[in-house]
Design an enzyme around this catalytic site. Structure first.
Site, PDB file in Angstrom:
ATOM      1  N   MET A   1     -28.484  38.219  29.149  1.00  0.00           N
ATOM      2  CA  MET A   1     -28.399  38.293  27.945  1.00  0.00           C
ATOM      3  C   MET A   1     -27.182  39.098  27.632  1.00  0.00           C
ATOM      4  O   MET A   1     -26.712  40.063  28.150  1.00  0.00           O
ATOM      5  CB  MET A   1     -29.580  38.852  27.386  1.00  0.00           C
ATOM      6  CG  MET A   1     -29.446  39.790  25.993  1.00  0.00           C
ATOM      7  SD  MET A   1     -28.497  39.796  24.558  1.00  0.00           S
ATOM      8  CE  MET A   1     -28.287  41.570  24.770  1.00  0.00           C
ATOM      9  N   PRO A   2     -26.153  38.589  26.537  1.00  0.00           N
ATOM     10  CA  PRO A   2     -26.087  37.130  26.310  1.00  0.00           C
ATOM     11  C   PRO A   2     -25.145  36.362  26.969  1.00  0.00           C
ATOM     12  O   PRO A   2     -24.418  36.722  27.922  1.00  0.00           O
ATOM     13  CB  PRO A   2     -25.347  37.587  24.685  1.00  0.00           C
ATOM     14  CG  PRO A   2     -24.626  38.891  24.920  1.00  0.00           C
ATOM     15  CD  PRO A   2     -25.453  39.319  25.979  1.00  0.00           C
TER      16      PRO A   2
END
Length: 74
Positions: A1-2
């Site tokens: 993430m991200p």
């Protein structure tokens, strides 16, 4: 993430140009999300101009307008 996916018309990016782009996107993402750069992934995907509408514009821009943070000016 991200994870950030950048779809673009084919372009010749030098190693330095690619690194500058990745560094700038990584910096923006880590600043916005307050995360470590080690968790950020970035993909660059060239898309031929003749395939753009079918592969990108219709499904991802028109079809997902509610998710767009910036729309194209055209």
């Amino acid at each position: 993430m991200p994870h950030v996916a950048i779809k673009h018309f084919p372009a010749s990016l030098s190693d330095a140009g690619r690194r500058a782009l990745v560094d700038a996107v990584t910096s923006a993402v880590t600043s916005a999300f307050g995360c470590d750069e080690g968790v950020v992934s970035i993909a660059l995907e060239p898309v031929d101009p003749e395939d753009w509408n079918e592969r990108v514009y219709v499904p991802e821009i028109l079809g997902r307008q509610s998710l767009l943070c910036k729309a194209p000016d055209y």
